[in-house]
Design an enzyme around this catalytic site. Structure first.
Site, PDB file in Angstrom:
ATOM      1  N   ARG A  15       0.834  -1.196   0.000  1.00  0.00           N
ATOM      2  CA  ARG A  15       0.000   0.000   0.000  1.00  0.00           C
ATOM      3  C   ARG A  15       0.873   1.252   0.000  1.00  0.00           C
ATOM      4  NH1 ARG A  15      -3.790  -1.577   5.032  1.00  0.00           N
ATOM      5  NH2 ARG A  15      -1.831  -2.570   5.640  1.00  0.00           N
ATOM      6  N   LYS A  75       1.372   1.891   7.222  1.00  0.00           N
ATOM      7  CA  LYS A  75       1.687   1.087   8.407  1.00  0.00           C
ATOM      8  C   LYS A  75       2.608   1.844   9.356  1.00  0.00           C
ATOM      9  CE  LYS A  75       0.462  -2.317   9.402  1.00  0.00           C
ATOM     10  NZ  LYS A  75      -0.733  -2.585  10.228  1.00  0.00           N
ATOM     11  N   TYR A  94      -1.279   4.513  10.469  1.00  0.00           N
ATOM     12  CA  TYR A  94      -1.683   3.550  11.500  1.00  0.00           C
ATOM     13  C   TYR A  94      -0.499   3.327  12.432  1.00  0.00           C
ATOM     14  CZ  TYR A  94      -5.829   2.268   8.769  1.00  0.00           C
ATOM     15  OH  TYR A  94      -7.022   2.297   8.099  1.00  0.00           O
ATOM     16  N   HIS A  96      -1.098   1.610  16.107  1.00  0.00           N
ATOM     17  CA  HIS A  96      -1.372   0.435  16.965  1.00  0.00           C
ATOM     18  C   HIS A  96      -0.305   0.296  18.052  1.00  0.00           C
ATOM     19  CE1 HIS A  96      -4.557  -0.797  14.224  1.00  0.00           C
ATOM     20  NE2 HIS A  96      -3.707  -0.708  13.208  1.00  0.00           N
ATOM     21  N   GLU A 118      -6.118   4.961  13.512  1.00  0.00           N
ATOM     22  CA  GLU A 118      -7.079   4.060  14.158  1.00  0.00           C
ATOM     23  C   GLU A 118      -7.799   4.668  15.349  1.00  0.00           C
ATOM     24  OE1 GLU A 118      -3.132   3.029  16.181  1.00  0.00           O
ATOM     25  OE2 GLU A 118      -3.801   3.532  14.143  1.00  0.00           O
ATOM     26  N   ALA A 268      -7.786  -9.131  15.250  1.00  0.00           N
ATOM     27  CA  ALA A 268      -7.388  -8.165  16.278  1.00  0.00           C
ATOM     28  C   ALA A 268      -5.892  -8.181  16.558  1.00  0.00           C
ATOM     29  CB  ALA A 268      -8.153  -8.452  17.579  1.00  0.00           C
ATOM     30  N   ASP A 270      -3.390  -6.756  15.240  1.00  0.00           N
ATOM     31  CA  ASP A 270      -2.733  -5.447  15.252  1.00  0.00           C
ATOM     32  C   ASP A 270      -2.706  -4.846  16.647  1.00  0.00           C
ATOM     33  OD1 ASP A 270      -1.746  -4.928  12.728  1.00  0.00           O
ATOM     34  OD2 ASP A 270      -3.640  -4.184  11.955  1.00  0.00           O
TER      35      ASP A 270
END
Length: 372
Positions: A15, A75, A94, A96, A118, A268, A270
């Site tokens: 991506r 990411k 993101y 996390h 997120e 889940a 991540d």
């Protein structure tokens, strides 16, 4: 503002933070966009596409980080990328962080302003920047689970939808949020026997209204979860507490009592995973077996359908990127409390309570840092 788009370097991550269309939009606002060469080539966006959109192509990630003020990724930054972050950077991607103390520590040390997709919210309390990837991951979870149920993958050797004279597979979805809803739609579409567990009765009522007797809805208790999981061929773990580590609802004992060759897809992961036996895997080595149960725990599932995922993600992130570029991070967050909810780390402080609690850092109210 100078906006940087580095090429993603996480395993099998194709991506890209901005599409050429998004770059064109930003250039129309008189911003300078720096794109690392080859950043989008794997999904059909050439350097020439970016040039025609107005981007400047640079040869290395170091150039991106040295020249840009706003870094837009997909990411979480890897260790070598985190080492290039500076206090004057705003990072939008993101993150996390709750299950990832090393990353949190590095971001705190960097002094950068780090906004996590997120945890950005909307007026309804939903998570608009997480939703498209949750939609992708929920749909992919059933594809991956169906594949893992094949005997050559270590599975039971059963077809998800069965055939005439042979019953369909039993699928349990733990959590009826965006991931769960998309997994349910795919599993029912493939003819599986599907059960969903959730503790929100409004969610269960809505799903019951949508699917009727094609879906079994259960209020999630220790007992109902235990029975559903241990009787399933395929379990989809889709539990989310925004910004926090996922609760370990699926115990090692439940896994031990599942049928030999059954499968769990822990979406889940991540946020650390919702099964005690889960650990993050990659697209290169996506599965492992514990107590006879195949575990699929790929931490960037949507990366496998990177073009679809990139387009879906840019549809929702672009307005926020424009706001950050037009106004600067402080002003943009002051004027938009939903964007401010995405602030996880700034000025060497952790500004999201669940991340602070999970990583042992002191919590700092983000309001106290904006404009400092």
């Amino acid at each position: 503002m100078k906006i940087g788009v580095p090429k993603e370097i996480k395993n099998r991550e194709y991506r890209v933070g901005l599409t050429p269309a998004a770059v064109h939009e930003l250039c129309g606002h008189k911003h300078k966009v720096l794109v690392e060469t080859g950043a989008g080539v794997a999904i059909g966006f050439s350097d020439e596409d970016y040039r025609q959109a107005g981007a400047h192509i640079v040869e290395s990630p170091r150039e991106v980080f040295e020249l840009a003020e706003l870094i837009v990724k997909v990411k979480e930054p890897q260790s070598e990328e985190r080492a290039m972050l500076k206090p004057e950077h705003t990072l939008f991607t993101y993150l996390h962080l709750a299950p990832d103390k090393p990353q949190t520590d590095d971001l705190v040390r960097s002094g950068a302003t780090c906004i996590a997709y997120e945890t950005v919210t909307d007026r309804t309390g939903h998570l608009p920047l997480l939703a498209p990837m949750s939609e992708v991951a929920g749909r992919m979870a059933i594809q991956a689970g169906a594949h893992c149920l094949e005997k050559v993958m270590g599975g039971r050797g059963v077809l998800l939808g069965g055939v005439p004279g042979v019953p369909p597979s039993r699928v349990t979805v733990v959590g009826g949020g965006v991931v769960g809803q998309n997994a349910i739609a795919m599993a029912i579409g493939m003819g599986a026997q599907v059960t969903v567990l959730d503790r929100n009765m409004d969610v269960l009522r809505e799903l019951d209204h949508r699917y009727g007797n094609r879906l079994t809805t259960l209020f999630s208790t220790t007992q109902t979860l235990d029975q559903a999981v241990t009787e399933s061929d395929l379990v989809i773990g889709s539990v989310l507490i925004p910004g926090a580590s996922a609760p370990k609802l699926i115990t090692r004992d439940m896994i031990r009592r599942m049928p030999e060759g059954s499968v769990i897809v822990d979406v889940a992961i991540d946020q650390g995973g919702c099964a005690e036996t889960s650990r993050a895997t990659t697209h290169d080595d996506p599965t492992f077996i514990v107590d006879g149960v195949v575990h699929y725990c790929v931490a960037n599932m949507p990366g496998a359908v990177a073009r679809t995922s990139t387009l879906a993600l840019n549809n929702v992130t672009l307005p926020y990127v424009v706001a950050l570029a037009n106004k600067g991070a402080d002003r943009a967050m002051k004027e938009d409390p939903h964007l401010k909810a995405g602030l996880n780390v700034a000025a060497g402080k952790v500004t999201y309570r669940e991340v602070a609690d999970a990583t042992g850092h002191p919590y700092t109210d983000p309001e106290s840092l904006l404009g400092s």
